[in-house]
Motif scaffolding. Sequence first.
Motif, PDB file in Angstrom:
ATOM      1  N   ASP A   1       1.847   3.542   6.649  1.00 53.74           N
ATOM      2  CA  ASP A   1       1.031   2.598   6.423  1.00 53.74           C
ATOM      3  C   ASP A   1       0.406   2.645   5.087  1.00 53.74           C
ATOM      4  OD1 ASP A   1       1.072   1.141   8.877  1.00 53.74           O
ATOM      5  OD2 ASP A   1      -0.935   1.435   9.608  1.00 53.74           O
ATOM      6  N   PHE A   2       0.484   3.740   4.556  1.00 51.58           N
ATOM      7  CA  PHE A   2      -0.097   3.979   3.129  1.00 51.58           C
ATOM      8  C   PHE A   2       1.020   3.373   2.366  1.00 51.58           C
ATOM      9  CE2 PHE A   2      -0.700   6.390  -0.639  1.00 51.58           C
ATOM     10  CZ  PHE A   2      -1.992   6.921  -0.744  1.00 51.58           C
ATOM     11  N   GLN A   3       2.165   3.760   2.455  1.00 51.73           N
ATOM     12  CA  GLN A   3       3.383   3.429   1.673  1.00 51.73           C
ATOM     13  C   GLN A   3       3.212   1.595   1.606  1.00 51.73           C
ATOM     14  OE1 GLN A   3       7.151   5.123   2.365  1.00 51.73           O
ATOM     15  NE2 GLN A   3       8.223   3.867   0.972  1.00 51.73           N
ATOM     16  N   ASN A   4       3.201   1.129   2.820  1.00 48.77           N
ATOM     17  CA  ASN A   4       3.258  -0.102   3.086  1.00 48.77           C
ATOM     18  C   ASN A   4       2.356  -1.024   2.442  1.00 48.77           C
ATOM     19  OD1 ASN A   4       5.492  -0.408   4.599  1.00 48.77           O
ATOM     20  ND2 ASN A   4       4.449  -0.365   6.726  1.00 48.77           N
ATOM     21  N   LEU A   5       0.900  -0.444   2.558  1.00 47.54           N
ATOM     22  CA  LEU A   5      -0.155  -1.214   1.614  1.00 47.54           C
ATOM     23  C   LEU A   5      -0.049  -0.982   0.233  1.00 47.54           C
ATOM     24  CD1 LEU A   5      -2.398  -3.047   2.305  1.00 47.54           C
ATOM     25  CD2 LEU A   5      -3.919  -1.226   2.536  1.00 47.54           C
ATOM     26  N   LEU A   6       0.501   0.071  -0.239  1.00 48.97           N
ATOM     27  CA  LEU A   6       0.668   0.374  -1.711  1.00 48.97           C
ATOM     28  C   LEU A   6       1.556  -0.541  -2.140  1.00 48.97           C
ATOM     29  CD1 LEU A   6      -1.112   2.240  -3.563  1.00 48.97           C
ATOM     30  CD2 LEU A   6       0.954   3.823  -3.520  1.00 48.97           C
ATOM     31  N   LYS A   7       2.685  -0.718  -1.397  1.00 46.11           N
ATOM     32  CA  LYS A   7       3.745  -1.378  -1.878  1.00 46.11           C
ATOM     33  C   LYS A   7       3.667  -3.012  -2.089  1.00 46.11           C
ATOM     34  CE  LYS A   7       6.263  -2.398   2.228  1.00 46.11           C
ATOM     35  NZ  LYS A   7       7.663  -2.457   3.093  1.00 46.11           N
ATOM     36  N   MET A   8       2.538  -3.529  -1.674  1.00 40.15           N
ATOM     37  CA  MET A   8       2.090  -4.749  -1.608  1.00 40.15           C
ATOM     38  C   MET A   8       1.933  -5.018  -3.214  1.00 40.15           C
ATOM     39  SD  MET A   8       1.756  -7.670  -0.352  1.00 40.15           S
ATOM     40  CE  MET A   8       1.847  -7.145   1.463  1.00 40.15           C
ATOM     41  N   GLN A   9       1.459  -4.100  -3.926  1.00 42.88           N
ATOM     42  CA  GLN A   9       1.347  -4.537  -5.535  1.00 42.88           C
ATOM     43  C   GLN A   9       2.224  -3.663  -6.137  1.00 42.88           C
ATOM     44  OE1 GLN A   9      -0.365  -7.051  -6.239  1.00 42.88           O
ATOM     45  NE2 GLN A   9      -1.799  -7.530  -4.522  1.00 42.88           N
ATOM     46  N   TRP A  10       2.450  -2.347  -5.803  1.00 41.10           N
ATOM     47  CA  TRP A  10       3.306  -1.433  -6.643  1.00 41.10           C
ATOM     48  C   TRP A  10       4.645  -1.366  -5.904  1.00 41.10           C
ATOM     49  CZ3 TRP A  10      -2.005  -0.748  -5.972  1.00 41.10           C
ATOM     50  CH2 TRP A  10      -2.541  -0.508  -7.329  1.00 41.10           C
ATOM     51  N   ALA A  11       5.454  -0.833  -6.962  1.00 42.30           N
ATOM     52  CA  ALA A  11       6.948  -0.716  -6.577  1.00 42.30           C
ATOM     53  C   ALA A  11       6.838   0.728  -5.735  1.00 42.30           C
ATOM     54  CB  ALA A  11       7.986  -0.625  -7.765  1.00 42.30           C
ATOM     55  N   VAL A  12       7.133   1.135  -4.742  1.00 41.29           N
ATOM     56  CA  VAL A  12       6.932   2.300  -4.135  1.00 41.29           C
ATOM     57  C   VAL A  12       8.387   2.769  -3.520  1.00 41.29           C
ATOM     58  CG1 VAL A  12       5.567   3.678  -2.398  1.00 41.29           C
ATOM     59  CG2 VAL A  12       4.484   1.653  -3.775  1.00 41.29           C
ATOM     60  N   GLY A  13       8.521   4.069  -3.428  1.00 43.91           N
ATOM     61  CA  GLY A  13       9.671   4.652  -2.683  1.00 43.91           C
ATOM     62  C   GLY A  13       9.199   6.172  -2.453  1.00 43.91           C
ATOM     63  N   ARG A  14       9.701   6.883  -1.510  1.00 42.59           N
ATOM     64  CA  ARG A  14       9.259   7.849  -0.800  1.00 42.59           C
ATOM     65  C   ARG A  14      10.645   9.023  -0.780  1.00 42.59           C
ATOM     66  NH1 ARG A  14       5.784   9.420   3.656  1.00 42.59           N
ATOM     67  NH2 ARG A  14       5.203   7.368   3.817  1.00 42.59           N
ATOM     68  N   LEU A  15      10.360  10.101  -1.093  1.00 40.87           N
ATOM     69  CA  LEU A  15      11.350  11.434  -0.401  1.00 40.87           C
ATOM     70  C   LEU A  15      10.548  12.284   0.417  1.00 40.87           C
ATOM     71  CD1 LEU A  15      12.831  12.304  -4.223  1.00 40.87           C
ATOM     72  CD2 LEU A  15      13.950  11.088  -2.386  1.00 40.87           C
ATOM     73  N   ALA A  16      11.454  12.515   1.327  1.00 41.09           N
ATOM     74  CA  ALA A  16      10.803  13.419   2.576  1.00 41.09           C
ATOM     75  C   ALA A  16      12.332  14.119   3.116  1.00 41.09           C
ATOM     76  CB  ALA A  16       9.805  12.670   3.703  1.00 41.09           C
ATOM     77  N   PHE A  17      12.270  15.307   2.860  1.00 40.86           N
ATOM     78  CA  PHE A  17      13.557  16.215   3.360  1.00 40.86           C
ATOM     79  C   PHE A  17      12.851  17.281   4.076  1.00 40.86           C
ATOM     80  CE2 PHE A  17      15.220  14.457  -0.868  1.00 40.86           C
ATOM     81  CZ  PHE A  17      16.297  13.739  -0.389  1.00 40.86           C
ATOM     82  N   ASP A  18      13.692  17.706   5.070  1.00 43.87           N
ATOM     83  CA  ASP A  18      13.175  18.605   5.934  1.00 43.87           C
ATOM     84  C   ASP A  18      13.741  19.895   5.412  1.00 43.87           C
ATOM     85  OD1 ASP A  18      12.554  17.044   7.845  1.00 43.87           O
ATOM     86  OD2 ASP A  18      14.526  16.811   8.783  1.00 43.87           O
ATOM     87  N   ASP A  19      14.759  19.781   4.280  1.00 44.31           N
ATOM     88  CA  ASP A  19      15.065  21.141   3.533  1.00 44.31           C
ATOM     89  C   ASP A  19      14.557  21.061   1.995  1.00 44.31           C
ATOM     90  OD1 ASP A  19      16.491  22.946   2.047  1.00 44.31           O
ATOM     91  OD2 ASP A  19      18.340  22.507   2.845  1.00 44.31           O
ATOM     92  N   ILE A  20      13.626  21.909   1.787  1.00 42.03           N
ATOM     93  CA  ILE A  20      13.160  21.856   0.213  1.00 42.03           C
ATOM     94  C   ILE A  20      14.435  21.610  -0.753  1.00 42.03           C
ATOM     95  CG2 ILE A  20      11.772  23.223  -1.477  1.00 42.03           C
ATOM     96  CD1 ILE A  20      10.011  23.956   0.942  1.00 42.03           C
TER      97      ILE A  20
END
Length: 477
Positions: free
Chosen positions: A148-167
């Motif tokens: 939800d944080f990403q979804n609401l932020l992307k309403m105005q900003w161009a947002v991507g995410r990185l989330a890996f299990d292996d650092i």
Amino acid sequence: MDTLPIPLLVHAQTGTPAQALSHESIPSVGRDLPGADQRSRDSSHLAADSSVGDPDDLSQTGWCILFASDADPAIKAQLQPLIDLRRSQVGDDNLFKVFEGNTGVQPGQTADNWAEYRGVSLTAQVDPFAGVPYYVLLIGHPDRIPFDFQNLLKMQWAVGRLAFDDIEDYGRYAKAVVQYEAPAFQPVQRKNAAVWITRNEGDVATAMLSGALCPNFLDVHRPLGSGAARFTLDAFTGSSAKQATKQQLIDILRGDIPGGPPAVFFTGSHGAEYPIADPALQRRMQGSLFTQEWVRGTPAGADNLFSAEDIPADARLQGTMAFLFACYSGGCPADNNYYFQPDGSKIPVAPAPLVAALPQALLSHGALAVIAHIDMAFPYAFQDVTGTPQVQAIRDPLTYLMLGRRAGYAADCLSDRWSHLCSQLIEAENRTASSDPKAPQPLSAAAHSALTIARDDARNYIVLGDPAARLRIADLK
């Protein structure tokens, strides 16, 4: 419209497709995120303000990276080459930010609260100089930085995410992007796109998917990639001689197809749902793609499912953009948002929300960005609520990628669609509540249900990877 849509989902252990939604479940569907309709009220285009003349120019838009406040410092160290590259490309510290520690996302913090502390508004167009640059790369899993944080932020900003299990995958991704953007590097990809779309026998959902997308993508007068993009197209579909088999998807990733290694590829299929009772299996396999070999009622297996573990060692993914259309192709929430217990309570889906393993693996193998879905995906991406085909929600992001737009900009039209559907639903609800006899007729219950699902479906597309990543169009063969 009396029949609600069927999600592109198969229960992996039984091979049973998900059922169409019921009208009775819709009252339990949550309301939309606050301010979601504001985008369509303010702008029909890019959510940046007038100071940004070119949304692909980082010296105008800026770039920032946003960590969870308690992120492992080793993650930032792995990403440092990418951070340094973006700083040099922006060229102005007023437009370049690293949000971490006290300025990162605190536990339980919402997007609007975080934005307020940064002195910006989620319901106004983005002034990149106001404190948060336009391109935002989130770093963290969704149990720490919620979807939800990403979804609401992307309403105005161009947002991507990185989330890996292996650092170390953060470092692999950063290294691949930095190397790809180096002037001396020669991409192996060609100006070629590949589409892989299943149509499983006796299956309604994939018949609708294939029936809507294939005629449009393969139109002899206007195929996907034609026009200004000037891409060639390799198509592998369930209704053609070159089918969307498991081996064919492996060949796409290897670049072993007629047009050569594709710079952009699209997959359309059922996604797999694994039970919460086996968290380790679910973590590995949730959102894997059912292939053309799958037959209704047949459980998922090595011969009919493509997972992260099926990416070949010799995949040629560095410099590739992907769009995975399927339920849970990008991840899944902790609770089911569409099917409920008889008393209206939530049905748990996973121990915690997760980013799917398949896009994680694509990115760690060199893909620049992946557009994918983080919940159940419905036909409203390729048809409107009346059933009329409208494939722009899928075709447009692919076309923008082929034109060399940055990934966050290419996916921005999906946020715009979400906001317009939200506004349309609010307007319809206001008509229903109106006592004015001259007011337009309110929506029927069935139409309201369909519009609610379409709104939420559009909200749940996200970018995984750096939203500022882009193809080097001029250097593709």
